[in-house]
Enzyme design. Structure first.
Site, short mmCIF file in Angstrom:
data_model
loop_
_atom_site.label_atom_id
_atom_site.label_comp_id
_atom_site.label_asym_id
_atom_site.label_seq_id
_atom_site.Cartn_x
_atom_site.Cartn_y
_atom_site.Cartn_z
N GLU A 151 59.18 2.98 10.54
CA GLU A 151 59.44 4.20 9.78
C GLU A 151 58.91 4.12 8.35
O GLU A 151 59.01 3.08 7.70
CB GLU A 151 60.94 4.49 9.70
CG GLU A 151 61.61 4.73 11.03
CD GLU A 151 63.10 5.03 10.89
OE1 GLU A 151 63.74 5.28 11.93
OE2 GLU A 151 63.62 5.00 9.75
N HIS B 28 65.90 -10.33 9.16
CA HIS B 28 66.14 -9.04 8.51
C HIS B 28 66.83 -9.16 7.15
O HIS B 28 67.81 -8.49 6.88
CB HIS B 28 66.94 -8.12 9.43
CG HIS B 28 66.22 -7.71 10.66
ND1 HIS B 28 66.67 -6.70 11.49
CD2 HIS B 28 65.07 -8.17 11.24
CE1 HIS B 28 65.85 -6.56 12.51
NE2 HIS B 28 64.87 -7.46 12.38
N GLN C 144 62.96 -15.74 9.50
CA GLN C 144 62.33 -14.80 8.58
C GLN C 144 62.70 -15.10 7.12
O GLN C 144 62.29 -14.36 6.23
CB GLN C 144 62.74 -13.38 8.94
CG GLN C 144 62.25 -12.93 10.30
CD GLN C 144 62.74 -11.53 10.67
OE1 GLN C 144 63.26 -10.80 9.85
NE2 GLN C 144 62.56 -11.17 11.94
N TYR D 41 65.23 -4.26 22.17
CA TYR D 41 64.25 -5.16 22.78
C TYR D 41 64.53 -5.44 24.24
O TYR D 41 63.62 -5.80 24.99
CB TYR D 41 64.18 -6.46 21.98
CG TYR D 41 63.56 -6.29 20.61
CD1 TYR D 41 62.22 -5.94 20.48
CD2 TYR D 41 64.31 -6.47 19.46
CE1 TYR D 41 61.65 -5.76 19.24
CE2 TYR D 41 63.75 -6.31 18.20
CZ TYR D 41 62.41 -5.96 18.10
OH TYR D 41 61.86 -5.79 16.85
#
Length: 389
Positions: free
Chosen positions: A264, A171, A99, A285
């Site tokens: 969220e 993240h 990421q 997960y």
């Protein structure tokens, strides 16, 4: 749900070097029923070019020039008036993978000018550390665009580092926003898939930090007296924040990925703890449960949560006139949902109102100076698209 079909997208050819462009043609991309019933509100979509894994798009204030970061480490721009595309030199070396890579780009509204000379630019990216570790950083430099198809960043220096650097490639979050008065910079700092540090104020993983514009901890932060990186923290208990923006009343909101379920939208408050990983409306997960929020759990609750997830990529609050009925609404770029998710805000309450459906994952969203809405698709040939009426 409004469907935007690939077959109805008009192509705006990107010009290189000194080539000239004809004005773009827009195709009606709302459904036929929408167009017939509401011809004044039908959404038109225009393709403005494609990029290699675009991550962030942002207009330089006072201009029609859109800057695009590409995840592997390059940066380009589009002069949206002519369609001319150029490159930006002086960008940082990034640690690309998973990421991570090149992240956000941000400008100061107070420096709005039609001329792109000696303008402050803020960037985020992933920096390698020792022992196979890495972390997000934010840098500040000066942007100069002396040629039609070339800009340069000079004096780029790191002003903030996520602490600590850890293993893994997920993240990072590293979205950047400035307070409406531009006295402070807020940076989203993801939990780096390490979970528990989000509840430990001795680091900045799983937090939003509030800094002066030079990257130093801001006075008035809730844990300022503790010093060190703890003094940077504004809020805690976050997971992976991919959108960060201010509503029209001057309130800060974030949108973040939940685990398996539980994305969220949060109203961000000074010193608040949002519960991750102790509370979530999703599960791990591997199927292991996470306790849902309860009224007495001591954590801030999301204004909206999604299961199935929308997988947010970015967010803005719309302030323009072109989509007047959307003014004040949050527009969330959806990855797995392949949509632009519109959320209405009423004080501290929020509610999903609509999804503008695409055929691709949507990574980033920006508002043009004329009230148009711009989105960037995710992936190796991600298109930048302009939405208008």
């Amino acid at each position: 749900m409004t469907k935007l079909s690939k077959t109805s997208i008009a192509i705006f050819p990107i010009c290189l070097a000194l080539a000239s462009c004809a004005p773009p043609k827009s195709g009606d991309s709302a459904s036929a029923a929408d167009s017939a019933d509401n011809p004044d509100t039908a959404i038109q979509i225009t393709e403005m070019g494609s990029f290699d894994r675009p991550w962030a798009i942002e207009f330089a204030p006072g201009t029609g020039v859109l800057f695009v970061t590409e995840k592997e480490g390059s940066m380009k721009f589009i002069d949206t008036a002519s369609g001319r595309m150029g490159t930006v030199s002086g960008v940082p070396e990034v640690d690309y993978g998973g990421q991570g890579g090149f992240g956000d780009v941000a400008f100061l509204e107070s420096e709005a000018s039609a001329v792109l000379e000696n303008r402050t630019i803020y960037l985020s990216w992933v920096e390698a550390g020792e022992g196979d570790t890495r972390g997000a950083v934010v840098g500040r430099g000066m942007l100069t665009c002396g040629e039609a198809d070339a800009c340069a960043i000079e004096g780029l220096e790191v002003v903030w580092r996520q602490a600590p650097k850890v293993t893994g490639r997920g993240h990072y979050s590293h979205r950047i926003t400035f307070s409406p008065d531009e006295s402070h910079m807020f940076i989203a700092s993801g939990d780096r898939q390490k979970l528990d540090p989000a509840q430990d104020n001795r680091n900045t993983l799983g937090t939003i930090v509030r800094l002066d514009l030079d990257g130093s901890p801001a006075a008035g932060n809730p844990f300022a007296s503790e010093g060190g990186v703890t003094a940077e923290i504004w809020s805690t208990g976050h997971r992976n924040i991919l959108g960060l923006d201010w509503d029209m009343q001057g309130n800060l909101w974030d949108v973040e990925h939940g685990p398996a379920g539980g994305d969220e939208l949060n109203l961000v408050m000074r010193g608040a703890n949002y519960g991750w990983p102790r509370r979530s409306y999703g599960n791990h997960y591997n199927g292991d449960p996470i306790a849902d929020h309860s009224a007495d759990d001591g954590f801030m609750k999301p204004a909206v949560h999604w299961t199935p997830v929308i997988a947010p990529g970015d967010m803005l609050f719309y302030t323009g006139d072109m989509f007047a009925d959307w003014q004040g609404d949050a527009l969330i770029a959806g990855l797995s949902s392949q949509a632009l998710v519109r959320v209405t805000i009423d004080g501290e309450a929020a509610q999903e109102a609509e999804r503008i459906d695409f055929d691709e994952r949507i990574r980033s969203v920006a508002q043009g100076p004329d009230g148009t809405i711009w989105v960037a698709e995710d992936g190796p040939e991600g298109r930048v698209l302009r939405l208008s009426r």
